[in-house]
Design a protein around this motif. Structure first.
Motif, mmCIF file in Angstrom:
data_model
loop_
_atom_site.group_PDB
_atom_site.id
_atom_site.type_symbol
_atom_site.label_atom_id
_atom_site.label_comp_id
_atom_site.label_asym_id
_atom_site.label_seq_id
_atom_site.Cartn_x
_atom_site.Cartn_y
_atom_site.Cartn_z
ATOM 1 N N LYS A 26 89.358 -4.979 21.763
ATOM 2 C CA LYS A 26 88.187 -4.289 21.214
ATOM 3 C C LYS A 26 87.740 -3.253 22.236
ATOM 4 C CE LYS A 26 83.620 -4.734 19.372
ATOM 5 N NZ LYS A 26 82.436 -5.521 19.147
ATOM 6 N N THR A 27 87.602 -2.006 21.786
ATOM 7 C CA THR A 27 87.258 -0.900 22.684
ATOM 8 C C THR A 27 86.074 -0.132 22.120
ATOM 9 O OG1 THR A 27 89.594 -0.709 23.319
ATOM 10 C CG2 THR A 27 88.154 1.150 23.831
ATOM 11 N N ASN A 28 85.059 0.033 22.966
ATOM 12 C CA ASN A 28 83.862 0.800 22.618
ATOM 13 C C ASN A 28 83.874 2.086 23.437
ATOM 14 O OD1 ASN A 28 82.232 -1.379 21.074
ATOM 15 N ND2 ASN A 28 82.908 -2.390 22.939
ATOM 16 N N PHE A 29 83.763 3.229 22.770
ATOM 17 C CA PHE A 29 83.711 4.508 23.466
ATOM 18 C C PHE A 29 82.241 4.864 23.658
ATOM 19 C CE2 PHE A 29 87.862 4.270 21.510
ATOM 20 C CZ PHE A 29 88.675 4.621 22.575
ATOM 21 N N VAL A 30 81.793 4.741 24.901
ATOM 22 C CA VAL A 30 80.366 4.816 25.219
ATOM 23 C C VAL A 30 79.860 6.247 25.306
ATOM 24 C CG1 VAL A 30 78.645 4.253 26.988
ATOM 25 C CG2 VAL A 30 80.442 2.601 26.416
ATOM 26 N N SER A 31 80.551 7.098 26.003
ATOM 27 C CA SER A 31 80.043 8.445 26.303
ATOM 28 C C SER A 31 79.817 9.254 25.036
ATOM 29 C CB SER A 31 81.020 9.177 27.218
ATOM 30 O OG SER A 31 81.163 8.484 28.430
ATOM 31 N N ARG A 32 78.635 9.852 24.968
ATOM 32 C CA ARG A 32 78.244 10.713 23.860
ATOM 33 C C ARG A 32 77.013 11.506 24.301
ATOM 34 N NH1 ARG A 32 77.125 5.393 20.508
ATOM 35 N NH2 ARG A 32 78.935 4.967 21.738
ATOM 36 N N PRO A 33 76.711 12.596 23.646
ATOM 37 C CA PRO A 33 75.585 13.440 24.089
ATOM 38 C C PRO A 33 74.242 12.709 24.156
ATOM 39 C CG PRO A 33 76.925 14.606 22.478
ATOM 40 C CD PRO A 33 77.436 13.182 22.535
ATOM 41 N N GLU A 34 74.064 11.666 23.337
ATOM 42 C CA GLU A 34 72.772 10.956 23.314
ATOM 43 C C GLU A 34 72.554 10.078 24.541
ATOM 44 O OE1 GLU A 34 74.377 12.009 19.488
ATOM 45 O OE2 GLU A 34 75.142 10.464 20.819
ATOM 46 N N ILE A 35 73.618 9.829 25.311
ATOM 47 C CA ILE A 35 73.498 9.005 26.517
ATOM 48 C C ILE A 35 73.596 9.918 27.726
ATOM 49 C CG2 ILE A 35 74.517 7.137 27.880
ATOM 50 C CD1 ILE A 35 75.509 5.883 25.298
ATOM 51 N N LYS A 36 72.537 9.919 28.528
ATOM 52 C CA LYS A 36 72.496 10.778 29.715
ATOM 53 C C LYS A 36 73.435 10.249 30.802
ATOM 54 C CE LYS A 36 67.728 12.268 28.908
ATOM 55 N NZ LYS A 36 67.771 12.033 27.507
ATOM 56 N N ASP A 37 73.843 11.135 31.716
ATOM 57 C CA ASP A 37 74.757 10.744 32.796
ATOM 58 C C ASP A 37 74.209 9.576 33.609
ATOM 59 O OD1 ASP A 37 76.419 12.764 31.992
ATOM 60 O OD2 ASP A 37 75.919 14.119 33.625
ATOM 61 N N TYR A 38 72.924 9.640 33.983
ATOM 62 C CA TYR A 38 72.365 8.562 34.803
ATOM 63 C C TYR A 38 72.342 7.245 34.030
ATOM 64 C CZ TYR A 38 67.782 9.014 32.472
ATOM 65 O OH TYR A 38 66.759 9.031 31.566
ATOM 66 N N GLU A 39 72.219 7.332 32.694
ATOM 67 C CA GLU A 39 72.268 6.114 31.893
ATOM 68 C C GLU A 39 73.673 5.519 31.910
ATOM 69 O OE1 GLU A 39 68.938 6.406 28.456
ATOM 70 O OE2 GLU A 39 70.623 7.801 28.209
ATOM 71 N N GLU A 40 74.691 6.372 31.953
ATOM 72 C CA GLU A 40 76.064 5.867 32.034
ATOM 73 C C GLU A 40 76.287 5.114 33.341
ATOM 74 O OE1 GLU A 40 79.030 8.822 31.201
ATOM 75 O OE2 GLU A 40 78.518 8.865 29.075
ATOM 76 N N VAL A 41 75.713 5.596 34.434
ATOM 77 C CA VAL A 41 75.829 4.874 35.704
ATOM 78 C C VAL A 41 75.147 3.514 35.576
ATOM 79 C CG1 VAL A 41 75.213 4.840 38.154
ATOM 80 C CG2 VAL A 41 76.031 6.952 37.112
#
Length: 154
Positions: free
Chosen positions: A84-99
């Protein structure tokens, strides 16, 4: 102190309910800039597959992947994992939120990228497995101890 977006918090909640593995893929100028390519290697699917196999062998649990990348479309096309793979990155998620998302994973497979490095370094899971590239720099003149000893180098 800033409240996370609902979508970023939702990803974190999903990660906490499974054996989550961040797959952090750095492409950007590593893939498109000739000068940058001379200094930094570009982690390919084989590297991520090997990291995944290592974590599977050590956890013996059903893993769920969460992909973070500066080129999420490339990941969707080229990283076909048998889990199962979730692709997280998208414009609605800010860079600092990805960290912050990366700091909440159970395990991480990171590219030779400071973005991934910080996500792994700040992750407080005492039982985490971090897989990092054995060769952080493609250029042999750039020798530095970047990867902590306790991380697995592939």
């Amino acid at each position: 102190k800033v409240k996370l977006s609902d979508i970023a918090q939702s990803v974190i909640n999903d990660m906490q309910n499974c054996e989550s593995v961040i797959v952090q893929v750095r492409r950007g100028d590593y893939a498109t800039n000739v000068k940058t390519q001379r200094h930094f290697g570009l982690a390919g699917k084989e590297y991520f597959d090997a990291g995944l196999e290592y974590i599977k062998s050590k956890t013996n649990k059903e893993l769920v992947l969460f992909v973070v990348s500066d080129d999420i479309e490339w990941c969707k096309t080229n990283l076909n994992f048998p889990l199962k793979t979730n692709f997280v990155s998208r414009p609605e998620i800010k860079d600092y939120e990805e960290v912050i998302i990366m700091t909440n994973a159970k395990h991480l497979i990171i590219s030779n990228s400071t973005f991934g490095w910080w996500g792994a370094w700040l992750n407080t899971n005492v039982n985490k497995i971090v897989v990092a590239p054995k060769e952080w720099f493609k250029n042999p003149a750039l020798k530095a101890k970047v990867v902590p000893e306790q991380w697995i180098k592939i």
